[in-house]
Design an enzyme around this catalytic site. Structure first.
Site, PDB file in Angstrom:
ATOM      1  N   HIS A   1       0.851  -1.251  -0.032  1.00 57.45           N
ATOM      2  CA  HIS A   1      -0.027  -0.156   0.090  1.00 57.45           C
ATOM      3  C   HIS A   1       0.743   1.216  -0.109  1.00 57.45           C
ATOM      4  O   HIS A   1       0.283   2.207  -0.051  1.00 57.45           O
ATOM      5  CB  HIS A   1      -1.048  -0.145   1.231  1.00 57.45           C
ATOM      6  CG  HIS A   1      -1.716  -1.360   1.510  1.00 57.45           C
ATOM      7  ND1 HIS A   1      -1.303  -2.241   2.242  1.00 57.45           N
ATOM      8  CD2 HIS A   1      -2.646  -1.924   0.765  1.00 57.45           C
ATOM      9  CE1 HIS A   1      -2.043  -3.326   2.054  1.00 57.45           C
ATOM     10  NE2 HIS A   1      -3.124  -3.080   1.519  1.00 57.45           N
TER      11      HIS A   1
ATOM     12  N   VAL B   1      -4.575  14.563  12.099  1.00 59.08           N
ATOM     13  CA  VAL B   1      -5.172  15.621  11.888  1.00 59.08           C
ATOM     14  C   VAL B   1      -6.432  15.656  11.003  1.00 59.08           C
ATOM     15  O   VAL B   1      -6.323  15.219   9.834  1.00 59.08           O
ATOM     16  CB  VAL B   1      -4.189  16.813  11.392  1.00 59.08           C
ATOM     17  CG1 VAL B   1      -2.991  17.022  12.326  1.00 59.08           C
ATOM     18  CG2 VAL B   1      -3.289  16.237  10.269  1.00 59.08           C
TER      19      VAL B   1
ATOM     20  N   GLU C   1     -11.484   7.111  13.426  1.00 58.58           N
ATOM     21  CA  GLU C   1     -10.090   6.603  13.270  1.00 58.58           C
ATOM     22  C   GLU C   1      -9.191   6.603  14.630  1.00 58.58           C
ATOM     23  O   GLU C   1      -8.582   5.544  14.792  1.00 58.58           O
ATOM     24  CB  GLU C   1      -9.124   7.397  12.242  1.00 58.58           C
ATOM     25  CG  GLU C   1      -9.720   7.132  10.947  1.00 58.58           C
ATOM     26  CD  GLU C   1     -10.682   8.332  10.370  1.00 58.58           C
ATOM     27  OE1 GLU C   1     -11.496   7.944   9.294  1.00 58.58           O
ATOM     28  OE2 GLU C   1     -11.026   9.133  11.041  1.00 58.58           O
TER      29      GLU C   1
ATOM     30  N   SER D   1     -15.950  20.043  12.150  1.00 57.00           N
ATOM     31  CA  SER D   1     -16.416  20.372  10.929  1.00 57.00           C
ATOM     32  C   SER D   1     -17.954  20.567  10.903  1.00 57.00           C
ATOM     33  O   SER D   1     -18.482  21.033   9.733  1.00 57.00           O
ATOM     34  CB  SER D   1     -15.618  19.002   9.807  1.00 57.00           C
ATOM     35  OG  SER D   1     -16.460  18.106  10.240  1.00 57.00           O
ATOM     36  N   ASP D   2     -18.622  19.606  11.645  1.00 56.01           N
ATOM     37  CA  ASP D   2     -19.955  19.924  11.403  1.00 56.01           C
ATOM     38  C   ASP D   2     -20.490  19.538  13.050  1.00 56.01           C
ATOM     39  O   ASP D   2     -19.838  19.087  13.938  1.00 56.01           O
ATOM     40  CB  ASP D   2     -20.577  18.897  10.812  1.00 56.01           C
ATOM     41  CG  ASP D   2     -20.194  17.308  11.012  1.00 56.01           C
ATOM     42  OD1 ASP D   2     -21.013  16.815  11.513  1.00 56.01           O
ATOM     43  OD2 ASP D   2     -19.039  17.017  10.640  1.00 56.01           O
TER      44      ASP D   2
END
Length: 238
Positions: A4, A88, A181, A203-204
């Protein structure tokens, strides 16, 4: 190289900042780092290494959810020798005293995922950030004159949860933000002997339905990024 990550040995710094969005990783690298080189791009999960005030630092996306971030963080630690990971990212708030665009430092992370139970022989694992990294981030925020919230996050497996009553439980227990996460990253770090921290920008707001735009989430949230970068320097001098 791994399945990956196609970076050569030695390409990563010992500290990696990890947003979920690879384009946010690109933004961080191009905006805050000098002498930047792209070092990995498998599946467009972009990774870069550069310097911040002379300090070598890498930044790479980790995707969405615990399975994705667990793959990348495990490989960074075991195959590339990364010692510290700072997520972050963004989170949703459930408490009214946590506002849109506030910065949240996740000292702990609850979860409805079973990944840490799998690795911890079906027992509850207390998924926590490294204390010194947490203190360095708080110190960096204070130096910038920023008020931050420090406490528990909730790492959810489902973005579109059918159990909306769980938000009431989270609020009762003082959860600062919901993301997908941190608990997984803390579990990986503990399993493989690394250190980790999660810093999020709200963010919300799940209660008020306020939200930032996708462009804002990709291209702003600079306070969070600067706290993370400055915390690395503080940690080096501790």
């Amino acid at each position: 190289m791994t399945p990956h990550i196609n970076a050569p040995a030695g390409a990563f710094a010992d500290v990696v900042l990890m947003p979920g969005d690879p384009l946010r990783a690109k933004y961080i690298a191009e905006t805050f780092l000098q002498d930047v080189k792209e070092i990995t791009n498998v599946r467009n999960m972009l990774g870069f290494t550069g310097t911040y005030k002379g300090r070598k630092i890498s930044v790479m996306g980790h995707g969405m959810g615990i399975p994705s971030c667990s793959i990348y963080t495990k490989e960074l630690i075991t195959e590339y020798g990364v010692k510290k990971i700072i997520r972050v990212g963004s989170c949703g708030a459930v408490r009214m005293d946590v506002k849109l665009r506030d910065v949240v430092i996740g000292f702990g992370a609850c979860t409805d995922s079973k990944v840490n139970r799998i690795r911890f022989k079906n027992h509850d694992f207390a998924a926590i950030a490294d204390f010194d990294m947490t203190m360095a981030a708080v110190q960096a925020a204070k130096a910038k004159g920023l008020n931050v919230h420090v406490g528990n996050l909730f790492s959810a497996d489902l973005f579109y949860t059918p159990d909306v009553e769980m938000f009431d439980v989270m609020e009762k227990y003082g959860i600062l933000g919901v993301e997908m996460e941190a608990a997984g990253i803390y579990g990986v770090a503990a399993e493989f002997g690394a250190k980790a921290l999660t810093i999020c920008t709200v963010s919300d707001h799940i209660r008020t339905h306020e939200q930032t735009t996708p462009e804002e989430r990709q291209l702003t949230f600079n306070d969070m990024i600067e706290i993370a970068l400055e915390s690395v320097l503080i940690g080096d001098n501790a």
